[in-house]
Design a protein around this motif. Structure first.
Motif, PDB file in Angstrom:
ATOM      1  N   ALA A 123       0.831  -1.202   0.000  1.00 33.12           N
ATOM      2  CA  ALA A 123       0.000   0.000   0.000  1.00 33.12           C
ATOM      3  C   ALA A 123       0.866   1.253   0.000  1.00 33.12           C
ATOM      4  O   ALA A 123       0.634   2.188  -0.788  1.00 33.12           O
ATOM      5  CB  ALA A 123      -0.939  -0.005   1.200  1.00 33.12           C
ATOM      6  N   ALA A 124       1.868   1.288   0.870  1.00 30.33           N
ATOM      7  CA  ALA A 124       2.749   2.455   0.934  1.00 30.33           C
ATOM      8  C   ALA A 124       3.500   2.650  -0.378  1.00 30.33           C
ATOM      9  O   ALA A 124       3.697   3.783  -0.840  1.00 30.33           O
ATOM     10  CB  ALA A 124       3.726   2.298   2.096  1.00 30.33           C
TER      11      ALA A 124
ATOM     12  N   VAL B 177       2.561   1.747  -3.529  1.00 30.46           N
ATOM     13  CA  VAL B 177       1.729   2.273  -4.623  1.00 30.46           C
ATOM     14  C   VAL B 177       1.192   3.665  -4.293  1.00 30.46           C
ATOM     15  O   VAL B 177       0.896   4.446  -5.209  1.00 30.46           O
ATOM     16  CB  VAL B 177       0.587   1.301  -4.983  1.00 30.46           C
ATOM     17  CG1 VAL B 177       1.139   0.023  -5.575  1.00 30.46           C
ATOM     18  CG2 VAL B 177      -0.294   1.007  -3.798  1.00 30.46           C
ATOM     19  N   PHE B 178       1.078   4.017  -3.003  1.00 31.07           N
ATOM     20  CA  PHE B 178       0.734   5.392  -2.661  1.00 31.07           C
ATOM     21  C   PHE B 178       1.855   6.337  -3.101  1.00 31.07           C
ATOM     22  O   PHE B 178       1.596   7.431  -3.625  1.00 31.07           O
ATOM     23  CB  PHE B 178       0.481   5.530  -1.162  1.00 31.07           C
ATOM     24  CG  PHE B 178      -0.861   5.016  -0.714  1.00 31.07           C
ATOM     25  CD1 PHE B 178      -1.947   4.987  -1.577  1.00 31.07           C
ATOM     26  CD2 PHE B 178      -1.043   4.564   0.587  1.00 31.07           C
ATOM     27  CE1 PHE B 178      -3.188   4.518  -1.163  1.00 31.07           C
ATOM     28  CE2 PHE B 178      -2.271   4.079   1.010  1.00 31.07           C
ATOM     29  CZ  PHE B 178      -3.348   4.061   0.133  1.00 31.07           C
ATOM     30  N   CYS B 179       3.110   5.921  -2.865  1.00 32.69           N
ATOM     31  CA  CYS B 179       4.243   6.727  -3.343  1.00 32.69           C
ATOM     32  C   CYS B 179       4.214   6.833  -4.864  1.00 32.69           C
ATOM     33  O   CYS B 179       4.484   7.906  -5.431  1.00 32.69           O
ATOM     34  CB  CYS B 179       5.562   6.104  -2.890  1.00 32.69           C
ATOM     35  SG  CYS B 179       5.921   6.267  -1.133  1.00 32.69           S
ATOM     36  N   GLU B 180       3.881   5.729  -5.525  1.00 29.26           N
ATOM     37  CA  GLU B 180       3.764   5.747  -6.987  1.00 29.26           C
ATOM     38  C   GLU B 180       2.709   6.751  -7.426  1.00 29.26           C
ATOM     39  O   GLU B 180       2.918   7.507  -8.390  1.00 29.26           O
ATOM     40  CB  GLU B 180       3.403   4.346  -7.471  1.00 29.26           C
ATOM     41  CG  GLU B 180       3.176   4.246  -8.977  1.00 29.26           C
ATOM     42  CD  GLU B 180       2.566   2.916  -9.379  1.00 29.26           C
ATOM     43  OE1 GLU B 180       2.550   2.630 -10.590  1.00 29.26           O
ATOM     44  OE2 GLU B 180       2.081   2.174  -8.498  1.00 29.26           O
TER      45      GLU B 180
ATOM     46  N   SER C 282      -3.516   3.963  -9.187  1.00 24.81           N
ATOM     47  CA  SER C 282      -2.570   3.609  -8.122  1.00 24.81           C
ATOM     48  C   SER C 282      -3.170   3.859  -6.745  1.00 24.81           C
ATOM     49  O   SER C 282      -2.995   3.056  -5.830  1.00 24.81           O
ATOM     50  CB  SER C 282      -1.274   4.409  -8.293  1.00 24.81           C
ATOM     51  OG  SER C 282      -0.619   4.082  -9.500  1.00 24.81           O
ATOM     52  N   TRP C 283      -3.895   4.986  -6.596  1.00 17.52           N
ATOM     53  CA  TRP C 283      -4.577   5.235  -5.323  1.00 17.52           C
ATOM     54  C   TRP C 283      -5.580   4.126  -5.039  1.00 17.52           C
ATOM     55  O   TRP C 283      -5.733   3.682  -3.893  1.00 17.52           O
ATOM     56  CB  TRP C 283      -5.292   6.588  -5.355  1.00 17.52           C
ATOM     57  CG  TRP C 283      -4.408   7.788  -5.259  1.00 17.52           C
ATOM     58  CD1 TRP C 283      -4.205   8.740  -6.215  1.00 17.52           C
ATOM     59  CD2 TRP C 283      -3.591   8.190  -4.152  1.00 17.52           C
ATOM     60  NE1 TRP C 283      -3.323   9.701  -5.786  1.00 17.52           N
ATOM     61  CE2 TRP C 283      -2.922   9.385  -4.506  1.00 17.52           C
ATOM     62  CE3 TRP C 283      -3.351   7.636  -2.894  1.00 17.52           C
ATOM     63  CZ2 TRP C 283      -2.049  10.048  -3.663  1.00 17.52           C
ATOM     64  CZ3 TRP C 283      -2.470   8.302  -2.040  1.00 17.52           C
ATOM     65  CH2 TRP C 283      -1.830   9.484  -2.431  1.00 17.52           C
TER      66      TRP C 283
ATOM     67  N   GLY D  30      -3.730   1.016  -3.826  1.00 23.02           N
ATOM     68  CA  GLY D  30      -3.260   1.212  -2.458  1.00 23.02           C
ATOM     69  C   GLY D  30      -4.371   1.067  -1.438  1.00 23.02           C
ATOM     70  O   GLY D  30      -4.201   0.426  -0.396  1.00 23.02           O
TER      71      GLY D  30
ATOM     72  N   PHE E  10      -5.223  -2.579  -0.854  1.00 22.77           N
ATOM     73  CA  PHE E  10      -4.315  -3.256   0.074  1.00 22.77           C
ATOM     74  C   PHE E  10      -4.593  -2.833   1.516  1.00 22.77           C
ATOM     75  O   PHE E  10      -4.486  -3.652   2.440  1.00 22.77           O
ATOM     76  CB  PHE E  10      -2.861  -2.981  -0.304  1.00 22.77           C
ATOM     77  CG  PHE E  10      -2.328  -3.893  -1.370  1.00 22.77           C
ATOM     78  CD1 PHE E  10      -1.929  -5.182  -1.057  1.00 22.77           C
ATOM     79  CD2 PHE E  10      -2.234  -3.483  -2.689  1.00 22.77           C
ATOM     80  CE1 PHE E  10      -1.446  -6.038  -2.026  1.00 22.77           C
ATOM     81  CE2 PHE E  10      -1.760  -4.326  -3.674  1.00 22.77           C
ATOM     82  CZ  PHE E  10      -1.367  -5.618  -3.338  1.00 22.77           C
ATOM     83  N   VAL E  11      -4.944  -1.580   1.736  1.00 27.15           N
ATOM     84  CA  VAL E  11      -5.322  -1.136   3.078  1.00 27.15           C
ATOM     85  C   VAL E  11      -6.568  -1.889   3.547  1.00 27.15           C
ATOM     86  O   VAL E  11      -6.651  -2.329   4.704  1.00 27.15           O
ATOM     87  CB  VAL E  11      -5.562   0.384   3.100  1.00 27.15           C
ATOM     88  CG1 VAL E  11      -6.175   0.816   4.424  1.00 27.15           C
ATOM     89  CG2 VAL E  11      -4.253   1.134   2.856  1.00 27.15           C
TER      90      VAL E  11
ATOM     91  N   TRP F 231      -5.485  -9.865  -2.688  1.00 26.90           N
ATOM     92  CA  TRP F 231      -4.362  -9.292  -3.420  1.00 26.90           C
ATOM     93  C   TRP F 231      -4.365  -9.718  -4.879  1.00 26.90           C
ATOM     94  O   TRP F 231      -3.859  -9.006  -5.736  1.00 26.90           O
ATOM     95  CB  TRP F 231      -3.041  -9.692  -2.765  1.00 26.90           C
ATOM     96  CG  TRP F 231      -2.941  -9.315  -1.321  1.00 26.90           C
ATOM     97  CD1 TRP F 231      -3.655  -8.352  -0.667  1.00 26.90           C
ATOM     98  CD2 TRP F 231      -2.086  -9.908  -0.342  1.00 26.90           C
ATOM     99  NE1 TRP F 231      -3.287  -8.301   0.657  1.00 26.90           N
ATOM    100  CE2 TRP F 231      -2.317  -9.244   0.901  1.00 26.90           C
ATOM    101  CE3 TRP F 231      -1.135 -10.921  -0.375  1.00 26.90           C
ATOM    102  CZ2 TRP F 231      -1.652  -9.572   2.067  1.00 26.90           C
ATOM    103  CZ3 TRP F 231      -0.453 -11.264   0.794  1.00 26.90           C
ATOM    104  CH2 TRP F 231      -0.703 -10.588   2.006  1.00 26.90           C
TER     105      TRP F 231
END
Length: 222
Positions: free
Chosen positions: A130-131, A133-136, A163-164, A167, A170-171, A187
């Motif tokens: 999650a972290a 793809v959030f950065c992506e 991407s959001w 993420g 996954f959260v 997943w």
């Protein structure tokens, strides 16, 4: 006659792309390195080796899943970098946490390979993904907002919305992991979150309520 303009030192798109490719290649290779190897007693017979392979089936599942996820993230980043005409400091800086998480992923992959039904193990893996793809998503939004890309920035923002969506999926799986031991199955359908969740997020972000002119009480011009 002056030559072509050179990027500011430290802001070369090619160098950033090469470095990112190297980190992804190393991380994807380490996924296989983390797989257990049979020892001599497990190689003496077909039955012993078969038992070894069956006992570690979750490790192979985790390896395949993480490899595909990293591959998909790398492909999306590759496509983005092919459209980048220049870099900003914010765009470059956000690659630090992004690549840190890429390099870290082999560890939670090894953990879920040995205890895939453990909710804490699933939380570690899903939280890392999650972290990442959030950065992506942030990197894509910066590229679209800063005019770094060639072509239509709106398309980059749509990709960021996907991407959001992944993420957030996954959260969601983190919460499900503490209720169901097989929450990791979520997943495998993350691409659906990118397609449908991303489309929903993109619509919300471009809705009239989010339009800067409407927030100021104006109407969009026609």
């Amino acid at each position: 006659m002056s030559g072509p303009a050179r990027p500011e030192p430290g802001l070369s798109p090619e160098r950033l792309a090469f470095f990112t490719d190297a980190i992804f290649a190393i991380a994807m290779t380490l996924l296989a390195v983390e797989l257990g190897r049979p020892d001599e007693k497990e190689l003496v017979s077909v039955r012993a080796l078969g038992s070894f392979l069956v006992d570690r089936r979750n490790s192979y599942l985790a390896f395949a899943l993480a490899f595909v996820l990293l591959w998909s993230v790398w492909r999306r980043h590759h496509e983005l970098m092919d459209r980048i005409g220049g870099l900003s400091r914010a765009f470059t800086a956000w690659h630090a946490p992004f690549l840190l998480l890429v390099a870290f992923l082999p560890f939670p992959t090894a953990v879920i390979g040995t205890s895939i039904g453990n909710p804490l193990a699933q939380t570690l893996f899903a939280g890392t993904m999650a972290a990442m793809v959030f950065c992506e998503a942030v990197i894509k939004d910066i590229a679209g907002n800063s005019g770094l890309v060639t072509g239509d920035p709106a398309e980059i923002h749509r990709h960021a919305g996907a991407s959001w969506g992944v993420g957030l999926w996954f959260v969601l799986s983190i919460g499900a992991a503490w209720l169901f031991p097989y929450a990791f199955v979520l997943w495998f359908v993350a691409p659906l979150a990118a397609t449908y969740g991303g489309a929903l997020i993109s619509r919300l972000r471009t809705s009239p309520a989010g339009h800067p002119d409407l927030r100021n009480g104006d109407r969009p011009r026609t």
